[in-house]
Scaffold this motif. Structure first.
Motif, PDB file in Angstrom:
ATOM      1  N   SER A   1      12.746  33.534  59.435  1.00  0.00           N
ATOM      2  CA  SER A   1      13.562  32.726  58.520  1.00  0.00           C
ATOM      3  C   SER A   1      12.826  32.645  57.188  1.00  0.00           C
ATOM      4  O   SER A   1      11.700  33.138  57.066  1.00  0.00           O
ATOM      5  CB  SER A   1      13.724  31.321  59.095  1.00  0.00           C
ATOM      6  N   CYS A   2      13.442  31.992  56.221  1.00  0.00           N
ATOM      7  CA  CYS A   2      12.750  31.748  54.944  1.00  0.00           C
ATOM      8  C   CYS A   2      11.418  31.038  55.220  1.00  0.00           C
ATOM      9  O   CYS A   2      10.393  31.323  54.600  1.00  0.00           O
ATOM     10  CB  CYS A   2      13.564  30.853  54.015  1.00  0.00           C
ATOM     11  N   ASN A   3      11.482  30.102  56.185  1.00  0.00           N
ATOM     12  CA  ASN A   3      10.299  29.287  56.470  1.00  0.00           C
ATOM     13  C   ASN A   3       9.129  30.091  57.048  1.00  0.00           C
ATOM     14  O   ASN A   3       7.993  29.655  56.995  1.00  0.00           O
ATOM     15  CB  ASN A   3      10.668  28.135  57.410  1.00  0.00           C
ATOM     16  N   SER A   4       9.400  31.288  57.599  1.00  0.00           N
ATOM     17  CA  SER A   4       8.302  32.102  58.143  1.00  0.00           C
ATOM     18  C   SER A   4       7.333  32.485  57.028  1.00  0.00           C
ATOM     19  O   SER A   4       6.118  32.473  57.228  1.00  0.00           O
ATOM     20  CB  SER A   4       8.830  33.391  58.783  1.00  0.00           C
ATOM     21  N   CYS A   5       7.861  32.855  55.881  1.00  0.00           N
ATOM     22  CA  CYS A   5       6.999  33.270  54.770  1.00  0.00           C
ATOM     23  C   CYS A   5       6.701  32.118  53.813  1.00  0.00           C
ATOM     24  O   CYS A   5       5.686  32.134  53.126  1.00  0.00           O
ATOM     25  CB  CYS A   5       7.647  34.411  53.998  1.00  0.00           C
ATOM     26  N   HIS A   6       7.619  31.147  53.772  1.00  0.00           N
ATOM     27  CA  HIS A   6       7.433  29.996  52.872  1.00  0.00           C
ATOM     28  C   HIS A   6       7.415  28.737  53.727  1.00  0.00           C
ATOM     29  O   HIS A   6       8.365  27.949  53.719  1.00  0.00           O
ATOM     30  CB  HIS A   6       8.575  29.907  51.862  1.00  0.00           C
ATOM     31  N   ASN A   7       6.352  28.564  54.499  1.00  0.00           N
ATOM     32  CA  ASN A   7       6.244  27.493  55.490  1.00  0.00           C
ATOM     33  C   ASN A   7       6.079  26.128  54.804  1.00  0.00           C
ATOM     34  O   ASN A   7       5.070  25.865  54.145  1.00  0.00           O
ATOM     35  CB  ASN A   7       5.033  27.798  56.391  1.00  0.00           C
TER      36      ASN A   7
ATOM     37  N   GLN B   1      12.677  33.672  38.566  1.00  0.00           N
ATOM     38  CA  GLN B   1      12.110  33.756  39.916  1.00  0.00           C
ATOM     39  C   GLN B   1      11.439  35.120  40.148  1.00  0.00           C
ATOM     40  O   GLN B   1      11.824  36.104  39.527  1.00  0.00           O
ATOM     41  CB  GLN B   1      13.202  33.547  40.965  1.00  0.00           C
ATOM     42  N   PHE B   2      10.501  35.138  41.062  1.00  0.00           N
ATOM     43  CA  PHE B   2       9.690  36.308  41.459  1.00  0.00           C
ATOM     44  C   PHE B   2       8.543  36.533  40.469  1.00  0.00           C
ATOM     45  O   PHE B   2       8.577  36.055  39.334  1.00  0.00           O
ATOM     46  CB  PHE B   2      10.510  37.611  41.573  1.00  0.00           C
ATOM     47  N   TRP B   3       7.567  37.289  40.932  1.00  0.00           N
ATOM     48  CA  TRP B   3       6.395  37.587  40.100  1.00  0.00           C
ATOM     49  C   TRP B   3       6.807  38.330  38.823  1.00  0.00           C
ATOM     50  O   TRP B   3       6.143  38.240  37.800  1.00  0.00           O
ATOM     51  CB  TRP B   3       5.395  38.455  40.878  1.00  0.00           C
TER      52      TRP B   3
ATOM     53  N   PHE C   1       3.232  39.760  34.301  1.00  0.00           N
ATOM     54  CA  PHE C   1       3.701  39.006  35.472  1.00  0.00           C
ATOM     55  C   PHE C   1       4.114  37.624  34.987  1.00  0.00           C
ATOM     56  O   PHE C   1       3.671  37.171  33.929  1.00  0.00           O
ATOM     57  CB  PHE C   1       2.574  38.861  36.512  1.00  0.00           C
ATOM     58  N   LYS C   2       4.932  36.974  35.798  1.00  0.00           N
ATOM     59  CA  LYS C   2       5.253  35.592  35.455  1.00  0.00           C
ATOM     60  C   LYS C   2       3.988  34.767  35.627  1.00  0.00           C
ATOM     61  O   LYS C   2       3.307  34.890  36.657  1.00  0.00           O
ATOM     62  CB  LYS C   2       6.353  35.059  36.376  1.00  0.00           C
ATOM     63  N   THR C   3       3.638  33.979  34.647  1.00  0.00           N
ATOM     64  CA  THR C   3       2.495  33.081  34.795  1.00  0.00           C
ATOM     65  C   THR C   3       2.848  32.112  35.926  1.00  0.00           C
ATOM     66  O   THR C   3       3.820  31.367  35.808  1.00  0.00           O
ATOM     67  CB  THR C   3       2.249  32.267  33.511  1.00  0.00           C
TER      68      THR C   3
HETATM   69  C1  HEC Z   1       9.091  38.361  54.732  1.00  0.00           C
HETATM   70  C2  HEC Z   1       8.669  37.242  53.922  1.00  0.00           C
HETATM   71  C3  HEC Z   1       9.694  36.507  53.117  1.00  0.00           C
HETATM   72  C4  HEC Z   1      10.877  35.939  53.551  1.00  0.00           C
HETATM   73  C5  HEC Z   1      11.485  35.992  54.926  1.00  0.00           C
HETATM   74  C6  HEC Z   1      11.425  35.256  52.413  1.00  0.00           C
HETATM   75  N1  HEC Z   1      10.601  35.390  51.329  1.00  0.00           N
HETATM   76 FE1  HEC Z   1      10.815  34.483  49.539  1.00  0.00          FE
HETATM   77  N2  HEC Z   1       9.341  35.625  48.789  1.00  0.00           N
HETATM   78  C7  HEC Z   1       8.558  36.492  49.508  1.00  0.00           C
HETATM   79  C8  HEC Z   1       7.757  37.288  48.596  1.00  0.00           C
HETATM   80  C9  HEC Z   1       6.752  38.366  49.001  1.00  0.00           C
HETATM   81  C10 HEC Z   1       8.108  36.882  47.297  1.00  0.00           C
HETATM   82  C11 HEC Z   1       7.563  37.457  45.981  1.00  0.00           C
HETATM   83  C12 HEC Z   1       8.217  38.797  45.746  1.00  0.00           C
HETATM   84  C13 HEC Z   1       8.107  39.289  44.328  1.00  0.00           C
HETATM   85  O1  HEC Z   1       7.857  38.490  43.438  1.00  0.00           O
HETATM   86  O2  HEC Z   1       8.290  40.491  44.104  1.00  0.00           O
HETATM   87  C14 HEC Z   1       9.085  35.808  47.457  1.00  0.00           C
HETATM   88  C15 HEC Z   1       9.632  35.065  46.398  1.00  0.00           C
HETATM   89  C16 HEC Z   1      10.447  33.960  46.583  1.00  0.00           C
HETATM   90  C17 HEC Z   1      10.818  33.017  45.546  1.00  0.00           C
HETATM   91  C18 HEC Z   1      10.359  33.050  44.104  1.00  0.00           C
HETATM   92  C19 HEC Z   1       9.237  32.077  43.862  1.00  0.00           C
HETATM   93  C20 HEC Z   1       8.508  32.330  42.568  1.00  0.00           C
HETATM   94  O3  HEC Z   1       7.437  31.745  42.375  1.00  0.00           O
HETATM   95  O4  HEC Z   1       8.963  33.129  41.742  1.00  0.00           O
HETATM   96  C21 HEC Z   1      11.644  32.083  46.132  1.00  0.00           C
HETATM   97  C22 HEC Z   1      12.277  30.885  45.454  1.00  0.00           C
HETATM   98  C23 HEC Z   1      11.809  32.471  47.530  1.00  0.00           C
HETATM   99  N3  HEC Z   1      11.057  33.608  47.755  1.00  0.00           N
HETATM  100  C24 HEC Z   1      12.631  31.838  48.420  1.00  0.00           C
HETATM  101  C25 HEC Z   1      12.997  32.405  49.651  1.00  0.00           C
HETATM  102  C26 HEC Z   1      14.132  31.987  50.447  1.00  0.00           C
HETATM  103  C27 HEC Z   1      15.094  30.873  50.090  1.00  0.00           C
HETATM  104  C28 HEC Z   1      14.150  32.773  51.564  1.00  0.00           C
HETATM  105  C29 HEC Z   1      15.167  32.798  52.684  1.00  0.00           C
HETATM  106  C30 HEC Z   1      16.541  33.114  52.289  1.00  0.00           C
HETATM  107  C31 HEC Z   1      12.995  33.651  51.460  1.00  0.00           C
HETATM  108  N4  HEC Z   1      12.349  33.424  50.278  1.00  0.00           N
HETATM  109  C32 HEC Z   1      12.620  34.550  52.423  1.00  0.00           C
HETATM  110  C33 HEC Z   1       8.522  36.592  50.878  1.00  0.00           C
HETATM  111  C34 HEC Z   1       9.553  36.164  51.708  1.00  0.00           C
END
Ligand code: HEC
Ligand code: HEC
Length: 357
Positions: free
Chosen positions: A92-98, A134-136, A288-290
């Motif tokens: 889930s989202c929470n697996s990577c963003h616990n 959003q994202f790096w 990159f995004k600061t």
């Molecule tokens: C397999 C791991 C993984 C899962 C599952 C995942 N993410 Fe992420 N998330 C990442 C990574 C890695 C990045 C950074 C990627 C990049 O910037 O290129 C990221 C970036 C983000 C960001 C941007 C934060 C920022 O500082 O810019 C948000 C918000 C986010 N994820 C929310 C979510 C949500 C909501 C879900 C579920 C729908 C989710 N993520 C599922 C790994 C994950």
């Protein structure tokens, strides 16, 4: 400025007045307390011209296009924790963003649904709603747009297409109910746009105020003297030229490696070109995004590729490659102490999987 100065000092004056009225047995203790307060106040005086670089974290992250309702948040909270948002029902989202770990998994790279690792470090979702992008590399504009992307990303949740997921969720009684409640009056509330809106509305609740906000609100003693010294160094050496505002970042793209290639210091195996990989504009190479520095002490490892485990080392690298400055041991320790004061928290209930999932 005068006005701000006085409103800022007021709580300190009140506290020292209270202490001086104690009984005589306590007078020695009072003297040391008074001395401490005086020293603490001295730093407020020197910091007051630097406060413009910092900002209090707002208590709400509203969006005009996606107004927050309790029903949307409930749906988003459930989706956020649901493994059925990944192809093989594994993550889930929470697996990577616990959320019990400040919104990160603590790994350099996160394994996706099929166990494959991504190429960038998972940033925290705490306060992400406030980021300018959003994202790096800033490839999504807000949390509403971002929320739909990991689901369809082949290395992350690997759902083949939007219809596949909507068909899957449409068969689940819980979601029939939650989507209908969150989007009342819509004939087909279970759709991908609403899924993104609900997850984003939930993320808009993930705000983590810290002791810095208490300090900026006028509570002089919310930061220790060492933390104040660190805040001062942070501003004086120029960290605030990129890490500023309420998030101490999140609002600009900057080259990583202003004075030398970043990988000479981080030892990164891959030379990620950052925003260039998204825009293909030469001027964006290695930009990159600061990142926001809120909760940074809790979100190791550091940088877009999680190449550095230790916060002190990350700070040292920043000073060297971004400012061509060598921090002395005191400055380093004080800046790290200041960064620790940026750790905040989110409501306890969000740290657990929702009931009924
Ligand atoms: C397999 C791991 C993984 C899962 C599952 C995942 N993410 Fe992420 N998330 C990442 C990574 C890695 C990045 C950074 C990627 C990049 O910037 O290129 C990221 C970036 C983000 C960001 C941007 C934060 C920022 O500082 O810019 C948000 C918000 C986010 N994820 C929310 C979510 C949500 C909501 C879900 C579920 C729908 C989710 N993520 C599922 C790994 C994950
Ligand atoms: C010229 C702009 C700039 C300056 C000046 C700057 N930074 Fe950064 N900082 C960045 C960027 C961009 C990144 C992201 C680099 C990457 O991982 O690609 C970053 C990353 C960080 C990180 C890692 C955050 C994380 O979540 O991985 C820390 C810690 C940090 N900076 C602290 C500092 C400190 C302390 C200073 C002053 C000594 C400083 N920075 C000066 C732009 C800057």
């Amino acid at each position: 400025m005068i006005h701000r100065f006085f409103s800022f000092m007021l709580p300190v004056l009140t506290v020292s007045f209270g202490l001086s009225s104690c009984s005589t047995q306590d007078s020695n203790k009072d003297k040391t307390e008074d001395a401490k307060l005086k020293e603490s106040r001295r730093y407020d005086l020197s910091l007051r011209d630097r406060l413009e670089f910092f900002g209090k974290l707002p208590s709400v992250a509203e969006s005009k296009e996606n107004p927050i309702t309790a029903e949307k948040v409930m749906l988003g909270y459930t989706l956020y924790y649901d493994n059925r948002l990944s192809a093989n029902n594994t993550i889930s989202c929470n697996s990577c963003h616990n959320l019990a770990k400040f919104g990160v998994d603590g790994l350099q790279f996160s394994p996706g649904d099929a166990g494959k690792l991504g190429g960038r470090n998972s940033p925290t979702v705490l306060n992400a709603a406030f980021h300018a992008t959003q994202f790096w590399d800033g490839r999504a504009k807000d949390v509403e747009e971002q929320a739909g992307m990991p689901v369809l990303n082949s290395v992350e949740m690997a759902i083949p297409n939007e219809k596949f997921l909507i068909d899957r969720l449409s068969k689940i009684e819980l979601y029939k109910m939650l989507f209908a409640e969150a989007f009342p009056g819509e004939p087909n509330p279970i759709n991908y746009v609403n899924l993104r809106k609900a997850i984003a509305a939930f993320e808009r609740q993930l705000i983590s105020p810290s002791r810095l906000d208490k300090y900026l609100g006028g509570d002089s003693l919310a930061l220790s003297v060492q933390e104040k010294k660190g805040m001062m160094s942070f501003a004086l050496v120029g960290c605030t030229s990129c890490h500023n505002g309420a998030l101490l970042g999140g609002n600009s793209f900057q080259k990583f490696g202003v004075y030398q290639n970043y990988w000479e210091e981080t030892q990164s195996a891959k030379h990620d070109e950052g925003r260039f990989e998204h825009t293909h504009n030469e001027a964006d190479k290695y930009f990159f995004k600061t990142p926001s520095l809120r909760n940074v002490a809790e979100t190791a490892p550091y940088f877009h590729d999680g190449s550095v485990k230790d916060l002190t080392r990350a700070v040292e690298i920043m000073a060297k490659v971004q400012l061509k400055y060598t921090l002395n041991e005191n400055e380093k320790a004080n800046i790290v102490a200041f960064l620790k004061s940026l750790s905040g928290d989110i409501p306890e209930n969000f740290k657990k999987s929702p009931v009924g999932l």
